[in-house]
Design an enzyme around this catalytic site. Structure first.
Site, PDB file in Angstrom:
ATOM      1  N   TYR A   1     -83.949  -1.336  12.659  1.00 33.77           N
ATOM      2  CA  TYR A   1     -84.499  -0.070  11.717  1.00 33.77           C
ATOM      3  C   TYR A   1     -85.666  -1.295  12.002  1.00 33.77           C
ATOM      4  O   TYR A   1     -85.301  -2.439  10.693  1.00 33.77           O
ATOM      5  CB  TYR A   1     -83.414   0.129  10.996  1.00 33.77           C
ATOM      6  CG  TYR A   1     -83.883   0.013   9.357  1.00 33.77           C
ATOM      7  CD1 TYR A   1     -83.376   1.575   9.212  1.00 33.77           C
ATOM      8  CD2 TYR A   1     -84.108  -0.471   8.261  1.00 33.77           C
ATOM      9  CE1 TYR A   1     -83.773   2.057   8.316  1.00 33.77           C
ATOM     10  CE2 TYR A   1     -84.218   0.574   6.832  1.00 33.77           C
ATOM     11  CZ  TYR A   1     -84.087   1.421   7.156  1.00 33.77           C
ATOM     12  OH  TYR A   1     -84.653   2.362   5.933  1.00 33.77           O
TER      13      TYR A   1
ATOM     14  N   HIS B   1     -68.624  -9.881  28.871  1.00 41.80           N
ATOM     15  CA  HIS B   1     -70.280 -11.602  28.783  1.00 41.80           C
ATOM     16  C   HIS B   1     -69.591 -11.365  27.846  1.00 41.80           C
ATOM     17  O   HIS B   1     -69.478 -12.357  26.116  1.00 41.80           O
ATOM     18  CB  HIS B   1     -70.751 -11.734  29.269  1.00 41.80           C
ATOM     19  CG  HIS B   1     -71.483 -13.121  28.472  1.00 41.80           C
ATOM     20  ND1 HIS B   1     -71.125 -13.844  29.048  1.00 41.80           N
ATOM     21  CD2 HIS B   1     -72.388 -13.512  28.418  1.00 41.80           C
ATOM     22  CE1 HIS B   1     -71.473 -15.377  28.535  1.00 41.80           C
ATOM     23  NE2 HIS B   1     -72.921 -15.186  27.892  1.00 41.80           N
TER      24      HIS B   1
ATOM     25  N   ARG C   1     -67.084 -13.604  22.039  1.00 43.09           N
ATOM     26  CA  ARG C   1     -67.544 -12.592  20.087  1.00 43.09           C
ATOM     27  C   ARG C   1     -66.533 -11.810  20.178  1.00 43.09           C
ATOM     28  O   ARG C   1     -65.840 -11.875  18.632  1.00 43.09           O
ATOM     29  CB  ARG C   1     -68.431 -11.784  20.499  1.00 43.09           C
ATOM     30  CG  ARG C   1     -69.983 -11.752  20.303  1.00 43.09           C
ATOM     31  CD  ARG C   1     -70.103 -13.438  19.669  1.00 43.09           C
ATOM     32  NE  ARG C   1     -71.528 -13.908  19.409  1.00 43.09           N
ATOM     33  CZ  ARG C   1     -71.826 -15.104  19.611  1.00 43.09           C
ATOM     34  NH1 ARG C   1     -71.024 -15.895  18.449  1.00 43.09           N
ATOM     35  NH2 ARG C   1     -73.450 -15.174  19.832  1.00 43.09           N
TER      36      ARG C   1
END
Length: 302
Positions: free
Chosen positions: A121, A218, A223
């Site tokens: 954005y 990955h 994460r």
């Protein structure tokens, strides 16, 4: 609210206008198309498009026509073999495009995964919304005393209330000034590309993020890990739930060999062999540093 009324109307219209296709589709993924999964206080993840499925991975591995193999069992076995032996190219044949709304400081962590296509954005063109990430009380913690990049104990009630009030007040004040600088009520106003520099890192941004399955795995391995920062981990967990429906065989193999498995160095593997033979192995005779030994013990304990 995570979705604006305009975005929700667009999604509703897209879901009510299905298209016929000859390409491979994943029934598990179809239910996620155009559906926003809420994350944090104002964020979301939603699938815009995807390509491929479990069979496409097998098809690419065998460079075959049509379906990958003659049986589902063979397909799952092949995918597990590919994952086990780090044959990554067949997984790159599957892709996903996501629309993500997330705080700027999370986006700056996320963008370090440079193997994706991203379109964010533009705050040079548009005015950002007054939406900020404010952590829930149970996530307001002090700096860890053992990990320089992590959290430690939760703050006490009084200290947490003080910190949360500062976060809210600073975010609101920064946005008020942002609006004042770009105001068009009888004044020239500052360019949006300059006014945005006053905004805090907890303001929300949005982007389209397109990535192949190999590189997505990955991303998830790092994460969705329990040690990852909470704010990016919850996004990874939301994506993982989608991926498990999209390519269930591949995701189960990923969980088994990557998320639930462990990689041992040659030294660590030698220690395991010595232990199996009945030898007493300690950090002093292992050939490992204290840090390596501590991590090795963590793997063994589970």
């Amino acid at each position: 609210m995570p979705l604006s009324p305009e975005q929700q109307a667009e999604i509703d219209a897209q879901r009510q206008s299905p298209s016929q296709t000859l390409r491979v589709v994943s029934p598990g993924m179809e239910k996620h198309l155009y559906t926003a999964h809420d994350v944090l206080d104002h964020g979301f993840v939603r699938v815009i498009d995807y390509m491929g499925d479990d069979a496409a991975i097998c098809q690419a591995a065998r460079v075959s026509y049509g379906k990958g193999t003659k049986s589902v069992t063979n397909d799952e076995g092949l995918i597990r073999y590919l994952m086990r032996h780090w044959h990554s190219t067949p997984f790159e044949m599957c892709e996903i495009k996501l629309h993500v709304k997330l705080p700027v400081f999370v986006a700056r962590q996320w963008i370090r995964h440079r193997t994706a296509n991203v379109n964010e954005y533009s705050a040079r063109y548009s005015i950002l919304d007054r939406e900020f990430y404010i952590p829930a009380r149970e996530h307001v913690a002090a700096q860890s005393t053992v990990n320089n990049q992590g959290r430690g104990e939760l703050l006490g009630d009084a200290e947490a209330a003080r910190v949360l009030e500062i976060l809210k007040a600073d975010a609101g004040r920064a946005y008020d000034n942002y609006e004042a600088m770009i105001s068009q009520d009888g004044q020239q106003g500052l360019a949006r590309e300059l006014a945005r520099m006053n905004l805090p890192a907890n303001i929300y941004t949005q982007w389209y993020w397109k990535v192949d399955l190999h590189n997505l795995f990955h991303f998830l391995r790092l994460r969705a890990d329990p040690h990852a920062q909470y704010e990016i981990r919850v996004y990874a967990e939301a994506i993982a739930a989608v991926v498990s429906d999209w390519v269930p065989f591949a995701y189960r193999a990923f969980e088994d060999y990557r998320m639930g498995g462990a990689t041992l160095s040659a030294t660590a593997l030698d220690c395991v062999r010595r232990m199996v033979k009945g030898e007493t192995v300690t950090q002093e005779n292992s050939g490992m540093s204290k840090g390596e030994w501590r991590e090795f013990e963590g793997v063994l304990r589970g």
